[in-house]
Design an enzyme around this catalytic site. Structure first.
Site, PDB file in Angstrom:
ATOM      1  N   GLY A 213       0.833  -1.204   0.000  1.00  0.00           N
ATOM      2  CA  GLY A 213       0.000   0.000   0.000  1.00  0.00           C
ATOM      3  C   GLY A 213       0.859   1.240   0.000  1.00  0.00           C
ATOM      4  O   GLY A 213       2.063   1.176  -0.242  1.00  0.00           O
ATOM      5  N   ASN A 214       0.234   2.377   0.259  1.00  0.00           N
ATOM      6  CA  ASN A 214       0.995   3.619   0.332  1.00  0.00           C
ATOM      7  C   ASN A 214       0.349   4.543   1.367  1.00  0.00           C
ATOM      8  O   ASN A 214      -0.695   4.224   1.923  1.00  0.00           O
ATOM      9  CB  ASN A 214       1.090   4.281  -1.050  1.00  0.00           C
ATOM     10  CG  ASN A 214      -0.279   4.597  -1.608  1.00  0.00           C
ATOM     11  OD1 ASN A 214      -0.995   5.430  -1.073  1.00  0.00           O
ATOM     12  ND2 ASN A 214      -0.658   3.911  -2.682  1.00  0.00           N
TER      13      ASN A 214
END
Ligand code: CTP
Length: 408
Positions: A213-214
């Site tokens: 993810g980020n």
């Protein structure tokens, strides 16, 4: 994170509807931002919330009529000194009285003396909101430059649902801050336009419990959707993973998880749109295969994860763009030895082929997960505008200025 911004004089009007209880939370948010807030309820608002509550939360006296503090001529003083008037909730009756210049209590008299931005936040039953009398009053108020928010749709008092709910206090506070930053930030210049905005960060699953993810919170995309809806657009917000954010009022939401899901929804939703904004942080890579069980530690050391490249959705949307549609991208950049943030932004605008690109500097606590944002707006037609640091709603309002100007 401190909520304190700067100290401004705000009048918070409260009309007599059940949503008056939410004005207490709005009041707290405004005072926590550092503002000096004077609450002016109508007589009927006091059937829902007592004057003592507003006095305690604001630290200021609370009156409803013009015959208290007569030597002070309160309606003139409060109206003239106000830097923003917010009325939440604004009932159908309050809208009618404001539209027709009535001055039969302290709140409406103050409205007539105020020369600052005015933000009216309607809340009422759907039938009342949609009644031609209310529609005409709203149109009249908007034609005078008063901002009348679109209410949220959803559960009203009792069992009925539909447009008429008061937007959440956090959302009202965000738009109030926007009007303090920029009084002309919410014109109705996107009325009749359809826009699609993506927000948040995609998550690419590795196994049933892990993902790539980020750090995108989704705040900028939500602010873009919120501001567009309040400028009259019909908005679809395609939301990947975000922080715990309040859905913008009067916006259609579609939620997605992975880049592949985001791509599918964006391609479908963009077909009819006048403008498409890719504010989502899309994972460039995904694990090549999804492992069906939780990956375990083994004696032989860590597993090797092979990545596959995700499609570039922005480039694809540019390729599919129907005539007249504007496509806007975002670029979060850090400078490096090959060039500064702006240099990388210009190169990305050329590479992606979009009409507008918002470039902002990230890293070291800047932009990501923060309420504020700034940068540059680069246009394929050569325009370059610096976006002064301010709220994400302020940046959104500048982006919609550029879009509205180009849509004509
Ligand atoms: N974007 C996209 N699809 C991707 C990656 C990015 O649509 N697979 C969009 C983003 O939503 C954003 C813009 O492209 O509007 C720029 O995103 P960014 O991550 O900065 O671009 P990248 O192409 O990944 O460039 P970089 O090499 O700098 O990571």
């Amino acid at each position: 994170m401190s909520l304190v911004t700067d100290r401004r004089r705000v009048v918070l009007g409260v009309a007599g509807g059940i949503a008056a209880y939410k004005a207490c939370e709005l009041l707290r948010r405004l005072t926590e931002s550092g503002h000096q807030v004077r609450v002016i309820p109508t007589e009927s608002a006091l059937n829902f919330v007592g004057a003592a509550t507003f006095e305690a939360l604001s630290g200021q006296p609370v009156h409803t009529g013009v015959f208290t503090d007569v030597p002070e001529v309160a309606h003139v003083r409060l109206g003239q000194q106000a830097e923003l008037v917010v009325i939440a909730p604004a009932t159908a009756d309050l809208l009618a009285r404001a539209a027709h210049g009535r001055a039969d209590d302290l709140l409406t008299a103050t409205l007539l003396t105020a020369r600052c931005p005015v933000l009216l936040v309607p809340a009422m039953h759907t039938e009342m909101w949609l009644h031609p009398a209310t529609r005409d009053n709203v149109a009249l108020l908007r034609s005078r430059g008063i901002v009348v928010l679109e209410p949220a749709a959803g559960r009203l008092t009792g069992v009925d649902t539909g447009p008429g709910r008061l937007p959440e206090p956090v959302e009202i506070a965000e738009l109030a801050r926007l009007l303090l930053e920029r009084p002309d930030a919410l014109p109705q210049d996107l009325a009749g336009r359809r826009v699609v905005v993506s927000a948040g960060g995609t998550r690419e699953p590795l196994d049933p419990v892990r993902f790539l993810g980020n750090r995108s919170s989704g705040r900028q995309g939500y602010a873009l959707a919120r501001v567009a809806a309040q400028r009259g657009a019909q908005v679809t917000l395609v939301s990947a993973h975000t922080a715990d954010l309040v859905p913008p009022a009067s916006v259609r939401m579609v939620t997605v998880g992975t880049a592949a899901e985001l791509r599918e929804v964006m391609v479908a939703e963009s077909k009819q749109a006048d403008a498409v904004v890719m504010a989502a942080a899309v994972a460039d890579f995904r694990p090549e295969s999804l492992v069906g069980h939780k990956i375990k530690k083994t004696e032989s050391g860590p597993p090797t994860i092979t990545l596959a490249t995700n499609p570039d959705i922005l480039v694809e949307l540019v390729g599919l763009r129907p005539g007249g549609q504007l496509v806007v991208g975002f670029a979060a950049e850090t400078g490096d030895e090959s060039g500064d943030v702006l240099h990388h932004g210009r190169a990305k605008l050329a590479r992606k082929g979009c009409d507008l690109l918002v470039v902002n500097a990230v890293g070291d606590g800047v932009a990501f997960e923060q309420p504020d944002n700034g940068g540059w707006l680069l246009a394929a037609d050569g325009g370059e505008t610096e976006l002064a640091n301010g709220s994400k709603a302020l940046l959104a309002s500048r982006v919609w200025d550029a879009v509205a100007a180009r849509l004509g």
